[in-house]
Motif scaffolding. Structure first.
Motif, PDB file in Angstrom:
ATOM      1  N   HIS A  30       0.834  -1.197   0.047  1.00  0.00           N
ATOM      2  CA  HIS A  30      -0.203   0.044   0.069  1.00  0.00           C
ATOM      3  C   HIS A  30       1.002   1.498   0.043  1.00  0.00           C
ATOM      4  O   HIS A  30       1.480   1.774   1.007  1.00  0.00           O
ATOM      5  CB  HIS A  30      -1.008  -0.115   1.319  1.00  0.00           C
ATOM      6  N   GLU A  44      -7.441   1.824  -4.273  1.00  0.00           N
ATOM      7  CA  GLU A  44      -8.182   2.326  -3.111  1.00  0.00           C
ATOM      8  C   GLU A  44      -9.083   3.283  -3.344  1.00  0.00           C
ATOM      9  O   GLU A  44      -8.774   4.484  -3.590  1.00  0.00           O
ATOM     10  CB  GLU A  44      -6.846   3.060  -2.313  1.00  0.00           C
ATOM     11  N   HIS A  71      -5.380  -0.199   6.039  1.00  0.00           N
ATOM     12  CA  HIS A  71      -4.993   0.584   7.099  1.00  0.00           C
ATOM     13  C   HIS A  71      -6.040   0.753   8.315  1.00  0.00           C
ATOM     14  O   HIS A  71      -6.784   1.529   8.706  1.00  0.00           O
ATOM     15  CB  HIS A  71      -4.504   1.883   6.895  1.00  0.00           C
ATOM     16  N   HIS A  98     -11.927   2.355   4.580  1.00  0.00           N
ATOM     17  CA  HIS A  98     -12.517   3.408   4.443  1.00  0.00           C
ATOM     18  C   HIS A  98     -13.990   3.107   4.363  1.00  0.00           C
ATOM     19  O   HIS A  98     -14.855   3.474   3.574  1.00  0.00           O
ATOM     20  CB  HIS A  98     -12.262   4.249   3.044  1.00  0.00           C
ATOM     21  N   ASP A 131       1.605   3.457   2.849  1.00  0.00           N
ATOM     22  CA  ASP A 131       0.541   4.389   2.577  1.00  0.00           C
ATOM     23  C   ASP A 131       0.890   5.579   2.283  1.00  0.00           C
ATOM     24  O   ASP A 131       0.571   6.764   2.229  1.00  0.00           O
ATOM     25  CB  ASP A 131      -0.765   4.576   3.562  1.00  0.00           C
ATOM     26  N   HIS A 175      -9.774  10.994  -0.251  1.00  0.00           N
ATOM     27  CA  HIS A 175     -10.364  10.805  -1.471  1.00  0.00           C
ATOM     28  C   HIS A 175     -11.581  11.964  -1.705  1.00  0.00           C
ATOM     29  O   HIS A 175     -12.364  12.147  -0.898  1.00  0.00           O
ATOM     30  CB  HIS A 175     -10.931   9.188  -1.527  1.00  0.00           C
TER      31      HIS A 175
HETATM   32 ZN   LIG Z   1      -6.475   5.250   2.697  1.00  0.00          ZN
END
Ligand SMILES: [Zn+2]
Length: 370
Positions: free
Chosen positions: A61, A123, A208, A187, A265, A135
């Motif tokens: 990631h 993602e 995550h 998410h 990330d 996002h």
């Molecule tokens: Zn994320």
């Protein structure tokens, strides 16, 4: 090349001292050090002597580094992480339109075909509005199958993050997993029951864990408890001291040592200076190494390298072998990647670690990197 390591860590063994022999880009011998029996003509004298040797790091990631995103300048991003020890990289793409994501998957496909990247992680756009993180809300969508399939068909997608409570979310997990692609819960505002259903349908881990998902409540345990309680779910952690508290990292690694997966990330500022960056379509301000959506408090990825995450984890009290395997074999096995181990026949990817478990030298495909 014959390497003597005071300590050699593989996926399943630790040799003190250990031996690694490479020919070309492959491992041809690995095991306990033995000065005899190295073959006729073998002097038994190593070409290189190191302290701790471990498999090359595997990051599943990561959005970029070195000032670049995978979606705009993959070569720079790959190089920034590779020279710090991440020899296997999955390129993560943030939410954009279907057309833009399809174009990005097609652009990255040759890098996967050539072995520079190990795959692509989508993602988004199938994320929860309530936990959108970095996002853009306007581009989030339900995971309707023809649309999901369109992106999976566009190239070597290895992993998808899904807010499983969205319409079609559980069914999407089933279909994604049936294609051999990892469906990760993330998410998300899902409740406990929906997350359990998604895991039963084929979802296999958390994007995550703790970040950008409904928190634990004792009467509404939500996605976190469902993921922790599943015996097989992989648990991504971003170990930068900002995303998750050090005590929580140590606790999860102690209680679930076989399932923790360290990820960066990372966005473009990893391995680069503080400043103003773009993540997908959003402006991100990086100050003192912390990336936030410009003008807000929302964290927008990290500026970690996986080497730094590994050293952080050990500093926070995680058993060093758990931390090494959480950044090598665990992510590799989760995504079905041929990486994260030192085994005969495998690609010769390795890192030398110092006494703080930070990477000091990197070998990729049998070559030491500068
Ligand atoms: Zn994320």
């Amino acid at each position: 090349m014959l390497i003597h390591a005071e300590r050699l860590v593989t996926a399943d063994e630790v040799y003190e001292p250990g031996l690694l022999r490479t020919e070309g880009n492959r491992v041809v011998d690995v095991g306990p050090w033995h000065s005899s029996g190295l073959g006729s003509g073998g002097s038994g004298r190593p070409d290189v002597e190191v302290g701790t040797l471990a498999p090359g790091l595997v990051d599943v990631h990561c959005h970029g580094g070195g000032g670049a995103s995978f979606s705009t300048d993959p070569v720079t991003a790959i190089e920034a992480h590779r020279r710090t020890g991440t020899t296997t990289q999955v390129a993560s793409l943030v939410t954009e339109t279907y057309d833009d994501l399809e174009a990005q998957v097609r652009m990255l496909a040759p890098y996967v075909a050539s072995g520079e990247l190990a795959g692509i992680h989508l993602e988004g756009p199938w994320l929860a509005e309530e936990f959108h993180g970095a996002h853009p809300v306007a581009l989030l969508r339900d995971p309707k199958w023809p649309k999901v399939e369109r992106l999976l068909d566009a190239g070597p997608v290895k992993m998808v993050t899904i807010a499983v409570e969205r319409t079609g979310g559980v069914e999407a997990c089933r279909r994604i997993a049936a294609r051999g692609v990892v469906a990760a819960v993330g998410h998300t505002n899902a409740d406990y029951e929906t997350t359990v259903a998604a895991l039963a349908a084929g979802a296999s881990g958390a994007t995550h864990l703790f970040n950008a998902m409904r928190p634990i409540h004792h009467r509404q345990p939500g996605p976190i408890v469902a993921l922790l309680a599943d015996p097989d779910a992989a648990l991504e952690l971003i170990v930068d001291g900002t995303h998750t508290h050090p005590a929580l990292v140590a606790y999860i690694a102690r209680t679930h040592p076989e399932r923790v997966v360290l990820v960066t990330d990372a966005m473009a500022a990893a391995g680069a200076a503080d400043g103003d960056y773009i993540l997908g379509t959003l402006s991100v301000a990086v100050r003192e190494g912390v990336a936030r959506i410009a003008g807000t408090n929302t964290i927008a990825g990290s500026t970690l390298t996986l080497s730094k995450a590994l050293a952080n984890a050990v500093a926070y009290g995680v058993d060093p072998l758990v931390a090494v395997r959480a950044s090598t074999v665990r992510p590799a096995r989760w995504l079905g990647l041929d990486a994260g181990d030192l085994r005969v026949g495998g690609r010769a990817d390795a890192v030398v670690l110092d006494e703080d478990w930070a990477v000091t030298r990197v070998m990729r495909a049998g070559e030491w990197l500068a």
